[in-house]
Scaffold this motif. Sequence first.
Motif, PDB file in Angstrom:
ATOM      1  N   ALA A  45       8.144  -4.466  -5.104  1.00 14.69           N
ATOM      2  CA  ALA A  45       8.910  -4.333  -6.350  1.00 14.69           C
ATOM      3  C   ALA A  45       8.011  -4.452  -7.578  1.00 14.69           C
ATOM      4  CB  ALA A  45      10.013  -5.387  -6.391  1.00 14.69           C
ATOM      5  N   GLY A  46       6.954  -5.245  -7.465  1.00 15.18           N
ATOM      6  CA  GLY A  46       6.078  -5.485  -8.612  1.00 15.18           C
ATOM      7  C   GLY A  46       4.925  -4.503  -8.716  1.00 15.18           C
ATOM      8  N   THR A  47       4.872  -3.520  -7.840  1.00  9.07           N
ATOM      9  CA  THR A  47       3.768  -2.553  -7.865  1.00  9.07           C
ATOM     10  C   THR A  47       3.813  -1.718  -9.152  1.00  9.07           C
ATOM     11  OG1 THR A  47       3.762  -2.416  -5.461  1.00  9.07           O
ATOM     12  CG2 THR A  47       2.796  -0.561  -6.625  1.00  9.07           C
ATOM     13  N   ALA A  48       2.654  -1.513  -9.767  1.00 10.86           N
ATOM     14  CA  ALA A  48       2.598  -0.689 -10.987  1.00 10.86           C
ATOM     15  C   ALA A  48       3.130   0.706 -10.682  1.00 10.86           C
ATOM     16  CB  ALA A  48       1.161  -0.609 -11.473  1.00 10.86           C
ATOM     17  N   GLY A  49       3.988   1.201 -11.561  1.00  5.01           N
ATOM     18  CA  GLY A  49       4.530   2.549 -11.371  1.00  5.01           C
ATOM     19  C   GLY A  49       5.799   2.587 -10.538  1.00  5.01           C
ATOM     20  N   VAL A  50       6.231   1.417 -10.049  1.00  7.69           N
ATOM     21  CA  VAL A  50       7.495   1.324  -9.301  1.00  7.69           C
ATOM     22  C   VAL A  50       8.534   0.717 -10.239  1.00  7.69           C
ATOM     23  CG1 VAL A  50       8.629  -0.028  -7.467  1.00  7.69           C
ATOM     24  CG2 VAL A  50       6.505   1.224  -6.971  1.00  7.69           C
ATOM     25  N   ASP A  51       9.725   1.320 -10.295  1.00 12.06           N
ATOM     26  CA  ASP A  51      10.729   0.867 -11.264  1.00 12.06           C
ATOM     27  C   ASP A  51      11.770  -0.070 -10.672  1.00 12.06           C
ATOM     28  OD1 ASP A  51      10.109   2.618 -13.731  1.00 12.06           O
ATOM     29  OD2 ASP A  51      10.000   3.975 -12.010  1.00 12.06           O
ATOM     30  N   GLY A  52      11.884  -0.054  -9.359  1.00 11.38           N
ATOM     31  CA  GLY A  52      12.903  -0.898  -8.731  1.00 11.38           C
ATOM     32  C   GLY A  52      12.868  -0.668  -7.237  1.00 11.38           C
ATOM     33  N   ILE A  53      13.769  -1.329  -6.529  1.00  6.50           N
ATOM     34  CA  ILE A  53      13.888  -1.068  -5.084  1.00  6.50           C
ATOM     35  C   ILE A  53      15.306  -0.639  -4.774  1.00  6.50           C
ATOM     36  CG2 ILE A  53      12.060  -2.674  -4.397  1.00  6.50           C
ATOM     37  CD1 ILE A  53      14.475  -4.568  -3.486  1.00  6.50           C
ATOM     38  N   PHE A  54      15.423   0.121  -3.718  1.00  4.44           N
ATOM     39  CA  PHE A  54      16.745   0.551  -3.235  1.00  4.44           C
ATOM     40  C   PHE A  54      16.889  -0.020  -1.822  1.00  4.44           C
ATOM     41  CE2 PHE A  54      19.064   4.791  -1.916  1.00  4.44           C
ATOM     42  CZ  PHE A  54      20.107   4.059  -1.365  1.00  4.44           C
ATOM     43  N   ILE A  55      17.833  -0.934  -1.651  1.00  2.00           N
ATOM     44  CA  ILE A  55      18.025  -1.560  -0.343  1.00  2.00           C
ATOM     45  C   ILE A  55      18.949  -0.670   0.490  1.00  2.00           C
ATOM     46  CG2 ILE A  55      18.857  -3.600   0.889  1.00  2.00           C
ATOM     47  CD1 ILE A  55      18.236  -5.219  -1.692  1.00  2.00           C
ATOM     48  N   GLY A  56      18.463  -0.268   1.671  1.00  2.00           N
ATOM     49  CA  GLY A  56      19.251   0.594   2.571  1.00  2.00           C
ATOM     50  C   GLY A  56      19.918  -0.259   3.644  1.00  2.00           C
ATOM     51  N   PRO A  57      21.210  -0.564   3.475  1.00  3.74           N
ATOM     52  CA  PRO A  57      21.857  -1.498   4.408  1.00  3.74           C
ATOM     53  C   PRO A  57      21.997  -0.947   5.833  1.00  3.74           C
ATOM     54  CG  PRO A  57      23.460  -0.629   2.840  1.00  3.74           C
ATOM     55  CD  PRO A  57      22.120  -0.130   2.403  1.00  3.74           C
ATOM     56  N   ALA A  58      22.137   0.373   5.958  1.00  2.00           N
ATOM     57  CA  ALA A  58      22.380   0.933   7.299  1.00  2.00           C
ATOM     58  C   ALA A  58      21.133   0.783   8.172  1.00  2.00           C
ATOM     59  CB  ALA A  58      22.783   2.397   7.180  1.00  2.00           C
ATOM     60  N   ASP A  59      19.994   1.239   7.665  1.00  2.00           N
ATOM     61  CA  ASP A  59      18.766   1.114   8.458  1.00  2.00           C
ATOM     62  C   ASP A  59      18.371  -0.347   8.638  1.00  2.00           C
ATOM     63  OD1 ASP A  59      17.724   3.725   9.319  1.00  2.00           O
ATOM     64  OD2 ASP A  59      17.841   4.192   7.196  1.00  2.00           O
ATOM     65  N   LEU A  60      18.606  -1.141   7.586  1.00  2.00           N
ATOM     66  CA  LEU A  60      18.258  -2.560   7.694  1.00  2.00           C
ATOM     67  C   LEU A  60      19.078  -3.235   8.794  1.00  2.00           C
ATOM     68  CD1 LEU A  60      16.315  -4.545   6.388  1.00  2.00           C
ATOM     69  CD2 LEU A  60      18.081  -5.107   4.729  1.00  2.00           C
ATOM     70  N   SER A  61      20.353  -2.854   8.897  1.00  2.00           N
ATOM     71  CA  SER A  61      21.204  -3.474   9.937  1.00  2.00           C
ATOM     72  C   SER A  61      20.668  -3.123  11.328  1.00  2.00           C
ATOM     73  CB  SER A  61      22.669  -3.040   9.774  1.00  2.00           C
ATOM     74  OG  SER A  61      22.834  -1.691  10.160  1.00  2.00           O
ATOM     75  N   ILE A  62      20.159  -1.903  11.481  1.00  2.00           N
ATOM     76  CA  ILE A  62      19.593  -1.507  12.785  1.00  2.00           C
ATOM     77  C   ILE A  62      18.291  -2.270  13.029  1.00  2.00           C
ATOM     78  CG2 ILE A  62      18.508   0.406  14.051  1.00  2.00           C
ATOM     79  CD1 ILE A  62      20.598   2.242  12.865  1.00  2.00           C
ATOM     80  N   SER A  63      17.467  -2.301  11.988  1.00  2.00           N
ATOM     81  CA  SER A  63      16.160  -2.941  12.127  1.00  2.00           C
ATOM     82  C   SER A  63      16.303  -4.432  12.453  1.00  2.00           C
ATOM     83  CB  SER A  63      15.387  -2.741  10.826  1.00  2.00           C
ATOM     84  OG  SER A  63      14.098  -3.226  10.914  1.00  2.00           O
ATOM     85  N   LEU A  64      17.388  -5.044  11.949  1.00  2.00           N
ATOM     86  CA  LEU A  64      17.588  -6.478  12.208  1.00  2.00           C
ATOM     87  C   LEU A  64      18.381  -6.728  13.492  1.00  2.00           C
ATOM     88  CD1 LEU A  64      18.276  -7.681   8.542  1.00  2.00           C
ATOM     89  CD2 LEU A  64      16.272  -8.205   9.931  1.00  2.00           C
ATOM     90  N   GLY A  65      18.704  -5.643  14.208  1.00  2.00           N
ATOM     91  CA  GLY A  65      19.378  -5.809  15.499  1.00  2.00           C
ATOM     92  C   GLY A  65      20.891  -5.883  15.428  1.00  2.00           C
ATOM     93  N   HIS A  66      21.492  -5.394  14.306  1.00  2.00           N
ATOM     94  CA  HIS A  66      22.960  -5.417  14.173  1.00  2.00           C
ATOM     95  C   HIS A  66      23.425  -4.031  13.732  1.00  2.00           C
ATOM     96  CE1 HIS A  66      22.541  -9.750  14.415  1.00  2.00           C
ATOM     97  NE2 HIS A  66      21.655  -9.672  13.449  1.00  2.00           N
ATOM     98  N   PRO A  67      23.257  -3.011  14.587  1.00  2.00           N
ATOM     99  CA  PRO A  67      23.458  -1.621  14.157  1.00  2.00           C
ATOM    100  C   PRO A  67      24.821  -1.370  13.504  1.00  2.00           C
ATOM    101  CG  PRO A  67      22.740  -1.745  16.461  1.00  2.00           C
ATOM    102  CD  PRO A  67      22.954  -3.149  15.994  1.00  2.00           C
ATOM    103  N   ALA A 109       0.849  -1.215   0.000  1.00  2.00           N
ATOM    104  CA  ALA A 109       0.000   0.000   0.000  1.00  2.00           C
ATOM    105  C   ALA A 109       0.875   1.253   0.000  1.00  2.00           C
ATOM    106  CB  ALA A 109      -0.930  -0.013   1.216  1.00  2.00           C
ATOM    107  N   ASP A 110       1.990   1.228   0.755  1.00  2.00           N
ATOM    108  CA  ASP A 110       2.937   2.365   0.724  1.00  2.00           C
ATOM    109  C   ASP A 110       3.453   2.560  -0.704  1.00  2.00           C
ATOM    110  OD1 ASP A 110       2.794   2.622   3.484  1.00  2.00           O
ATOM    111  OD2 ASP A 110       4.734   1.674   3.885  1.00  2.00           O
ATOM    112  N   ALA A 111       3.829   1.435  -1.346  1.00  2.00           N
ATOM    113  CA  ALA A 111       4.405   1.513  -2.701  1.00  2.00           C
ATOM    114  C   ALA A 111       3.385   2.092  -3.680  1.00  2.00           C
ATOM    115  CB  ALA A 111       4.879   0.130  -3.151  1.00  2.00           C
TER     116      ALA A 111
END
Length: 252
Positions: free
Chosen positions: A162-184, A99-101
């Motif tokens: 990634a498959g949402t109409a009007g979306v061209d790709g995804i950008f993976i943010g490693p810094a925030d992801l590392s925090i979100s997964l508990g490995h800041p 829904a965000d996408a």
Amino acid sequence: MAQMLKARMRAGENLVGCFIMLPSPALVEMAGYAGFDFVILDTEHGAATSETLEHQLRAADASGISALVRTSSMNPGEILRVLDAGATGIVVPHVRTPADAEAIASAAHYPPYGCRGIATTSRAGRHGFISVAEHLSRAHDSTIVLPQIEDADALPYVSAIAGTAGVDGIFIGPADLSISLGHPGNHSDPQVLAAIEKAAQEACAAGSIVSTFASSSNEANAFFRRGIKMVMFSTTSLFTATLRDTVSGLLK
Ligand code: 3PY
């Protein structure tokens, strides 16, 4: 130019960009003259104002490089303003659900593909020196939408985002992801690496384009070999590394 980046993404080219937090038009020109394919101008963490951003977008046009803008939020008014200012596309932080996408894609595209409002005299519309029809057609052909995947709770939805109409790709943010997964800050923690790899594979399988940060040419080439087509370097990190090496090499 703008058209060219979207067309090159669709053609499956490997593309390299500079991620720019400093509100400097000269830095954008340097990236253009150095031969990078695109810049991402960061208004989430960077110091840009609407006016400095517009100067950076002008510098991108002058030096022949495509410029996307990372917004600070999913707010449709903010997305509209950076596209009206002439950005080729948007990178939107912390997209977590399909829904965000859909909402950001809708904000970025004109009807019938979305609900972007038009100002015929915006900078994107060449201040009214092109027709509305040409403005709409250019926007349709060129506008790029890249949601950022950087939260653990977004990971189950990567294919759908990634498959949402009007979306061209995804950008993976490693810094925030590392925090979100508990490995800041630990981008090379096995859990973080596995999450990045899985997200990249799922997005590629959905026929989408994956982008993320690299810290060296070797790492960028390794990403390209694994099908990650858009790789970017942080200009701040490049500059600070050079400053640190220069000072540490001095006899003092
Ligand atoms: C990330 O790596 O999470 C970023 O968004 C970089 O600013």
